[in-house]
Design a protein around this motif. Structure first.
Motif, PDB file in Angstrom:
ATOM      1  N   TYR A   1       0.845  -1.124   0.198  1.00 44.87           N
ATOM      2  CA  TYR A   1       0.196   0.225   0.157  1.00 44.87           C
ATOM      3  C   TYR A   1       1.008   1.145  -0.024  1.00 44.87           C
TER       4      TYR A   1
ATOM      5  N   ALA B   1      12.799   7.910  -2.015  1.00 44.96           N
ATOM      6  CA  ALA B   1      13.600   9.399  -1.574  1.00 44.96           C
ATOM      7  C   ALA B   1      15.141   9.209  -2.227  1.00 44.96           C
TER       8      ALA B   1
ATOM      9  N   PHE C   1      13.964  -1.713  -1.957  1.00 47.07           N
ATOM     10  CA  PHE C   1      13.609  -1.616  -0.585  1.00 47.07           C
ATOM     11  C   PHE C   1      13.655  -2.693   0.040  1.00 47.07           C
ATOM     12  N   MET C   2      12.515  -3.331   0.450  1.00 45.50           N
ATOM     13  CA  MET C   2      12.536  -4.443   1.446  1.00 45.50           C
ATOM     14  C   MET C   2      13.312  -5.388   0.683  1.00 45.50           C
TER      15      MET C   2
ATOM     16  N   TRP D   1      11.346  -8.005  -1.560  1.00 47.09           N
ATOM     17  CA  TRP D   1      10.709  -7.557  -2.743  1.00 47.09           C
ATOM     18  C   TRP D   1      11.732  -7.855  -3.892  1.00 47.09           C
TER      19      TRP D   1
ATOM     20  N   PHE E   1      22.467  -0.333 -13.182  1.00 46.48           N
ATOM     21  CA  PHE E   1      23.166  -0.129 -11.637  1.00 46.48           C
ATOM     22  C   PHE E   1      22.120  -0.343 -10.460  1.00 46.48           C
ATOM     23  N   LEU E   2      22.266  -1.155  -9.687  1.00 54.25           N
ATOM     24  CA  LEU E   2      21.398  -1.422  -8.577  1.00 54.25           C
ATOM     25  C   LEU E   2      21.812  -0.787  -7.253  1.00 54.25           C
TER      26      LEU E   2
ATOM     27  N   GLY F   1      20.382   0.849  -3.022  1.00 51.49           N
ATOM     28  CA  GLY F   1      19.126   0.839  -2.037  1.00 51.49           C
ATOM     29  C   GLY F   1      19.211  -0.241  -1.072  1.00 51.49           C
TER      30      GLY F   1
ATOM     31  N   SER G   1      21.827  -3.083  -0.183  1.00 51.07           N
ATOM     32  CA  SER G   1      22.683  -2.868   0.836  1.00 51.07           C
ATOM     33  C   SER G   1      22.795  -4.185   1.867  1.00 51.07           C
TER      34      SER G   1
ATOM     35  N   CYS H   1      26.096   4.316   0.932  1.00 48.72           N
ATOM     36  CA  CYS H   1      25.893   5.435   0.489  1.00 48.72           C
ATOM     37  C   CYS H   1      25.758   5.663  -1.112  1.00 48.72           C
TER      38      CYS H   1
ATOM     39  N   GLU I   1      25.625   8.676  -2.851  1.00 51.08           N
ATOM     40  CA  GLU I   1      26.226   9.761  -3.365  1.00 51.08           C
ATOM     41  C   GLU I   1      27.594   9.385  -3.979  1.00 51.08           C
TER      42      GLU I   1
ATOM     43  N   ILE J   1      30.207   5.684 -10.699  1.00 49.86           N
ATOM     44  CA  ILE J   1      29.318   5.430 -11.770  1.00 49.86           C
ATOM     45  C   ILE J   1      29.591   6.798 -12.893  1.00 49.86           C
TER      46      ILE J   1
ATOM     47  N   LEU K   1      22.831   0.596   8.420  1.00 50.13           N
ATOM     48  CA  LEU K   1      22.542   1.437   7.070  1.00 50.13           C
ATOM     49  C   LEU K   1      23.030   2.686   7.371  1.00 50.13           C
TER      50      LEU K   1
ATOM     51  N   ASN L   1       7.146   6.546  10.081  1.00 49.44           N
ATOM     52  CA  ASN L   1       8.133   5.893  10.502  1.00 49.44           C
ATOM     53  C   ASN L   1       8.073   5.758  12.014  1.00 49.44           C
TER      54      ASN L   1
ATOM     55  N   ALA M   1       3.097  -4.208  13.536  1.00 44.55           N
ATOM     56  CA  ALA M   1       4.149  -4.408  12.662  1.00 44.55           C
ATOM     57  C   ALA M   1       4.730  -5.734  12.522  1.00 44.55           C
TER      58      ALA M   1
ATOM     59  N   PRO N   1      12.733 -10.664   9.358  1.00 46.02           N
ATOM     60  CA  PRO N   1      14.146 -10.557   9.827  1.00 46.02           C
ATOM     61  C   PRO N   1      14.989 -10.065   9.039  1.00 46.02           C
TER      62      PRO N   1
HETATM   63  C1  B12 Z   1      11.091   5.552   5.467  1.00 48.82           C
HETATM   64  C2  B12 Z   1      11.119   4.058   5.638  1.00 48.82           C
HETATM   65  C3  B12 Z   1       9.833   3.392   5.496  1.00 48.82           C
HETATM   66  C4  B12 Z   1       8.472   4.203   4.952  1.00 48.82           C
HETATM   67  C5  B12 Z   1       8.469   3.899   3.335  1.00 48.82           C
HETATM   68  C6  B12 Z   1       9.684   4.230   2.798  1.00 48.82           C
HETATM   69  C7  B12 Z   1       9.809   3.780   0.986  1.00 48.82           C
HETATM   70  N1  B12 Z   1      10.076   4.558   0.458  1.00 48.82           N
HETATM   71  O1  B12 Z   1       9.074   2.827   0.710  1.00 48.82           O
HETATM   72  C8  B12 Z   1       7.395   3.635   5.576  1.00 48.82           C
HETATM   73  C9  B12 Z   1       7.255   4.290   6.985  1.00 48.82           C
HETATM   74  C10 B12 Z   1       6.046   3.503   4.931  1.00 48.82           C
HETATM   75  C11 B12 Z   1       8.266   2.333   5.886  1.00 48.82           C
HETATM   76  C12 B12 Z   1       7.382   1.236   6.195  1.00 48.82           C
HETATM   77  C13 B12 Z   1       7.898  -0.079   6.252  1.00 48.82           C
HETATM   78  N2  B12 Z   1       9.280  -0.571   6.333  1.00 48.82           N
HETATM   79 CO1  B12 Z   1      10.578   0.791   6.350  1.00 48.82          CO
HETATM   80  N3  B12 Z   1      11.960   2.027   6.322  1.00 48.82           N
HETATM   81  C14 B12 Z   1      12.214   3.418   6.033  1.00 48.82           C
HETATM   82  C15 B12 Z   1      13.558   3.861   6.246  1.00 48.82           C
HETATM   83  C16 B12 Z   1      13.457   4.455   7.928  1.00 48.82           C
HETATM   84  C17 B12 Z   1      14.461   4.924   5.467  1.00 48.82           C
HETATM   85  C18 B12 Z   1      14.424   4.499   4.220  1.00 48.82           C
HETATM   86  C19 B12 Z   1      14.830   5.571   3.305  1.00 48.82           C
HETATM   87  O2  B12 Z   1      13.974   6.588   2.542  1.00 48.82           O
HETATM   88  N4  B12 Z   1      16.108   6.029   3.502  1.00 48.82           N
HETATM   89  C20 B12 Z   1      16.627   7.456   3.139  1.00 48.82           C
HETATM   90  C21 B12 Z   1      17.166   7.250   1.427  1.00 48.82           C
HETATM   91  C22 B12 Z   1      18.016   8.373   1.279  1.00 48.82           C
HETATM   92  O3  B12 Z   1      17.951   6.059   1.649  1.00 48.82           O
HETATM   93  P1  B12 Z   1      17.914   4.950   0.526  1.00 48.82           P
HETATM   94  O4  B12 Z   1      16.498   4.770  -0.047  1.00 48.82           O
HETATM   95  O5  B12 Z   1      18.604   3.630   1.177  1.00 48.82           O
HETATM   96  O6  B12 Z   1      18.954   5.654  -0.498  1.00 48.82           O
HETATM   97  C23 B12 Z   1      20.277   5.637  -0.465  1.00 48.82           C
HETATM   98  C24 B12 Z   1      21.226   4.463  -0.564  1.00 48.82           C
HETATM   99  O7  B12 Z   1      20.564   3.133  -0.419  1.00 48.82           O
HETATM  100  C25 B12 Z   1      21.332   4.893  -2.085  1.00 48.82           C
HETATM  101  N5  B12 Z   1      20.759   4.184  -3.106  1.00 48.82           N
HETATM  102  C26 B12 Z   1      19.216   4.270  -3.275  1.00 48.82           C
HETATM  103  N6  B12 Z   1      18.784   3.662  -4.718  1.00 48.82           N
HETATM  104  C27 B12 Z   1      19.940   3.672  -5.185  1.00 48.82           C
HETATM  105  C28 B12 Z   1      20.441   3.203  -6.536  1.00 48.82           C
HETATM  106  C29 B12 Z   1      21.561   3.314  -7.410  1.00 48.82           C
HETATM  107  C30 B12 Z   1      21.758   2.764  -8.499  1.00 48.82           C
HETATM  108  C31 B12 Z   1      22.518   3.579  -6.328  1.00 48.82           C
HETATM  109  C32 B12 Z   1      24.000   3.534  -6.719  1.00 48.82           C
HETATM  110  C33 B12 Z   1      22.621   4.061  -4.972  1.00 48.82           C
HETATM  111  C34 B12 Z   1      21.129   4.148  -4.502  1.00 48.82           C
HETATM  112  O8  B12 Z   1      21.474   6.040  -2.306  1.00 48.82           O
HETATM  113  C35 B12 Z   1      20.789   6.679  -1.421  1.00 48.82           C
HETATM  114  C36 B12 Z   1      21.625   7.988  -0.755  1.00 48.82           C
HETATM  115  O9  B12 Z   1      22.578   7.424  -0.041  1.00 48.82           O
HETATM  116  C37 B12 Z   1      14.285   2.294   6.465  1.00 48.82           C
HETATM  117  C38 B12 Z   1      15.694   2.411   7.454  1.00 48.82           C
HETATM  118  C39 B12 Z   1      16.730   3.170   6.990  1.00 48.82           C
HETATM  119  N7  B12 Z   1      17.192   4.022   7.810  1.00 48.82           N
HETATM  120  O10 B12 Z   1      16.979   3.314   5.791  1.00 48.82           O
HETATM  121  C40 B12 Z   1      13.315   1.392   6.768  1.00 48.82           C
HETATM  122  C41 B12 Z   1      13.388   0.000   6.344  1.00 48.82           C
HETATM  123  C42 B12 Z   1      13.652   0.093   4.789  1.00 48.82           C
HETATM  124  N8  B12 Z   1      11.816  -0.371   6.494  1.00 48.82           N
HETATM  125  C43 B12 Z   1      11.757  -1.491   6.981  1.00 48.82           C
HETATM  126  C44 B12 Z   1      10.670  -2.406   7.159  1.00 48.82           C
HETATM  127  C45 B12 Z   1      10.767  -3.667   7.872  1.00 48.82           C
HETATM  128  C46 B12 Z   1       9.311  -1.682   7.100  1.00 48.82           C
HETATM  129  C47 B12 Z   1       8.058  -2.387   7.395  1.00 48.82           C
HETATM  130  C48 B12 Z   1       7.917  -3.735   6.700  1.00 48.82           C
HETATM  131  C49 B12 Z   1       7.842  -2.227   8.837  1.00 48.82           C
HETATM  132  C50 B12 Z   1       6.788  -3.037   9.397  1.00 48.82           C
HETATM  133  N9  B12 Z   1       7.170  -4.160  10.057  1.00 48.82           N
HETATM  134  O11 B12 Z   1       5.637  -2.773   9.195  1.00 48.82           O
HETATM  135  C51 B12 Z   1       7.285  -1.398   6.682  1.00 48.82           C
HETATM  136  C52 B12 Z   1       6.461  -2.044   5.314  1.00 48.82           C
HETATM  137  C53 B12 Z   1       6.663  -1.219   4.019  1.00 48.82           C
HETATM  138  C54 B12 Z   1       5.732  -1.789   3.100  1.00 48.82           C
HETATM  139  N10 B12 Z   1       5.587  -3.000   3.016  1.00 48.82           N
HETATM  140  O12 B12 Z   1       5.085  -0.927   2.148  1.00 48.82           O
HETATM  141  C55 B12 Z   1      13.192  -2.486   6.970  1.00 48.82           C
HETATM  142  C56 B12 Z   1      13.762  -3.182   5.868  1.00 48.82           C
HETATM  143  C57 B12 Z   1      13.458  -4.655   6.103  1.00 48.82           C
HETATM  144  C58 B12 Z   1      13.805  -5.462   5.113  1.00 48.82           C
HETATM  145  N11 B12 Z   1      13.543  -6.823   5.322  1.00 48.82           N
HETATM  146  O13 B12 Z   1      14.237  -5.075   3.774  1.00 48.82           O
HETATM  147  C59 B12 Z   1      14.083  -0.891   7.033  1.00 48.82           C
HETATM  148  C60 B12 Z   1      15.427  -1.245   6.778  1.00 48.82           C
HETATM  149  C61 B12 Z   1      14.218  -0.501   8.841  1.00 48.82           C
HETATM  150  C62 B12 Z   1      14.521  -1.604   9.555  1.00 48.82           C
HETATM  151  N12 B12 Z   1      13.540  -2.119  10.302  1.00 48.82           N
HETATM  152  O14 B12 Z   1      15.605  -1.793   9.853  1.00 48.82           O
HETATM  153  N13 B12 Z   1       9.323   2.305   5.866  1.00 48.82           N
END
Ligand code: B12
Length: 449
Positions: free
Chosen positions: A21, A28, A117-118, A121, A142-143, A145, A149, A168, A170, A176, A231, A296, A393, A397
């Motif tokens: 949903y 982001a 993300f998850m 997924w 390139f992958l 996220g 990670s 990270c 950036e 790349i 992370l 969150n 929630a 794991p």
């Molecule tokens: C915000 C968030 C959410 C949001 C939605 C986020 C979204 N976009 O879908 C909400 C609150 C809805 C949410 C929900 C859930 N979440 Co959440 N969430 C997060 C959180 C806090 C931040 C993610 C984020 O946006 N980070 C900020 C951005 C900037 O970071 P990023 O996407 O990783 O991107 C960076 C790098 O990865 C990279 N990058 C990204 N893409 C790419 C692509 C390329 C090519 C390259 C080179 C680099 C790159 O560059 C970016 C900048 O450095 C993370 C924890 C964390 N601190 O990361 C948990 C996290 C991802 N969530 C988690 C979980 C468990 C959930 C839930 C299942 C919780 C629950 N039990 O109900 C739900 C389910 C979501 C669903 N089924 O829809 C877990 C993941 C678990 C897993 N098995 O993978 C995490 C890790 C938290 C945890 N518990 O440890 N979540």
């Protein structure tokens, strides 16, 4: 600086799951990378497989309360590993034909960046990468996220990407760009200084239903089930001024009304971070029109009469509290954050500040290794006594967390062999085969008056 003449495709991949949903979920990180690339003069295309507002989507159901809403979906066969689960499995996002048409309608990209993300997924990531590959066989993919990670080795072997970047983005981006252009392209951004980063390019979307705000990274707690400190081992924050300017920008230029905080620890060190920000929002007068949400969760211990009043005054509409469990035993590992009294007190302060009980939810972990269902039912009861909503929630794991090994031992599935088994919808750490019974029990307990 001279820009390399590049064209890059950004893709937010499909989700394959039993349920999904749009709960203020936007990529982001990927759109932050998009903003950095755009500032370098690089031409961008963006395809969001999860776009609820695709031009071909029916106009109904577009805007559910506060910008959230259901994804489009198509039922698909379950992966073999989940054959014992008696639930329907779907591809969440636009129909595959629309994606195929959209991807062939853009000019050939020099590279594609796909986010994730998850962990569980990843089949949606594989499918998305396969489609990009079939449309543009010569463009490197390139992958990065969260999945990339947390499950790096798996992603390298199974995602189909040419290269996988963990951590990270950036820093990865400059690697790349160097690879694509042969030049050093670092611009003037410093990943350690969040104020030097541009705001994510949410304007690449066809509709901006809401904007996520990331005002800090990391969390000072290391709860056993959470990957935040893996992370983001170093905590970083933006200045309140920069966050305020971003809110103003999205509201003034793009009429955005709903903002969702993504921070893992929004209220930590509130005196220097959240409080000045909330005060600025109130002074700006924007609190009269815009709404904030904390999907969150915020830390309950940081809710004081001051933060509660400021949040209400600044226009916070829906709040989620990170309660997790009410087995308030200091030796247990899930509840390092809060005591029962702190919880009661926080709810009282929020209500005194003006919040309606129905707009406050408390997350409760369910399905942790060794956690009896009765623990969850007790927690639900305690939350309901306060009048706010218990929100289960279901535990997923996560590799690299302290609870992982325990989860591996307790699970009926080989978690280490395949991240598909970490799907929280199947309660992977309960001993019995999947049945609706446990989930039904929890749902009934949440709904009972
Ligand atoms: C915000 C968030 C959410 C949001 C939605 C986020 C979204 N976009 O879908 C909400 C609150 C809805 C949410 C929900 C859930 N979440 Co959440 N969430 C997060 C959180 C806090 C931040 C993610 C984020 O946006 N980070 C900020 C951005 C900037 O970071 P990023 O996407 O990783 O991107 C960076 C790098 O990865 C990279 N990058 C990204 N893409 C790419 C692509 C390329 C090519 C390259 C080179 C680099 C790159 O560059 C970016 C900048 O450095 C993370 C924890 C964390 N601190 O990361 C948990 C996290 C991802 N969530 C988690 C979980 C468990 C959930 C839930 C299942 C919780 C629950 N039990 O109900 C739900 C389910 C979501 C669903 N089924 O829809 C877990 C993941 C678990 C897993 N098995 O993978 C995490 C890790 C938290 C945890 N518990 O440890 N979540």
């Amino acid at each position: 600086m001279k820009s390399p003449p590049l064209r890059i495709l950004l893709v937010n991949p499909y989700i394959h799951d039993f349920a999904a949903y749009d709960f203020w979920a936007k990529p982001a990180g990927l759109l932050l990378l998009g903003a950095i690339l755009r500032n370098q003069g690089i031409a961008l295309d963006y395809i969001d497989c999860l776009n609820r507002f695709h031009p071909r989507a029916r106009q109904t159901d577009k805007q559910v309360r506060y910008g959230r809403g259901p994804y489009l979906k198509t039922p698909i066969p379950k992966p073999d590993a989940l054959a014992d689960v008696s639930r329907r499995y779907s591809r969440y996002g636009i129909p595959l034909e629309w994606f195929r048409e959209d991807i062939r309608a853009i000019p050939k990209p020099d590279a594609a960046l796909v986010t994730s993300f998850m962990t569980y997924w990843y089949p949606g990531v594989q499918e998305t990468i396969r489609e990009i590959r079939s449309a543009w066989p010569d463009s490197p993919i390139f992958l990065g996220g969260v999945y990339a990670s947390l499950c790096r080795e798996h992603a390298i072997r199974h995602s189909g990407a040419d290269q996988v970047f963990s951590g990270c983005g950036e820093t990865a981006l400059f690697t790349i760009l160097k690879h694509l252009t042969g030049q050093d392209v670092s611009g003037d951004i410093n990943p350690d200084n969040m104020d030097s980063l541009p705001w994510p390019a949410y304007d690449l979307q066809s509709t901006i239903a809401y904007v996520p705000l990331l005002t800090s990274l990391g969390c000072p707690f290391s709860c056993e089930y959470c990957a935040s400190s893996f992370l983001y081992p170093v905590r970083r924050r933006r200045s309140p001024e920069s966050v305020m300017a971003e809110i103003r920008f999205w509201h003034d230029r793009h009429d955005v009304l709903d903002f969702a905080f993504y921070d893992d620890a929004l209220l930590i060190d509130a005196k220097r971070h959240a409080i000045p920000l909330f005060e600025m929002i109130i002074q700006s007068g924007l609190n009269q029109t815009i709404r904030f949400h904390t999907p969150n969760a915020v830390h309950i211990r940081e809710i004081t009469p001051e933060t509660a009043n400021l949040m209400y005054g600044a226009g916070f509409k829906t709040l989620r509290l990170g309660l997790e469990t009410t087995s308030f035993d200091p030796d247990k590992r899930l509840d390092v954050k809060v005591t029962r009294n702190e919880f009661y007190q926080a709810v009282r302060w929020l209500k005194d500040a003006g919040f309606q009980a129905r707009d406050i939810g408390a997350y409760l972990l369910a399905g942790c290794p060794g956690q009896p269902v009765s623990d969850v039912e007790t927690a639900i009861q305690i939350v309901k006594e306060t009048g706010i909503t218990p929100v289960p929630a279901y535990y997923s794991p996560i590799p690299h967390t302290p609870l992982w090994q325990h989860a591996v031992k307790s699970s009926r599935y080989p978690l280490e062999d395949d991240p598909i088994y970490t799907n929280n919808a199947i309660l992977p750490c309960s001993r019995e085969p999947f049945s609706w019974e446990t989930i039904k029990k929890i749902k009934v307990a949440c709904e009972a008056a």
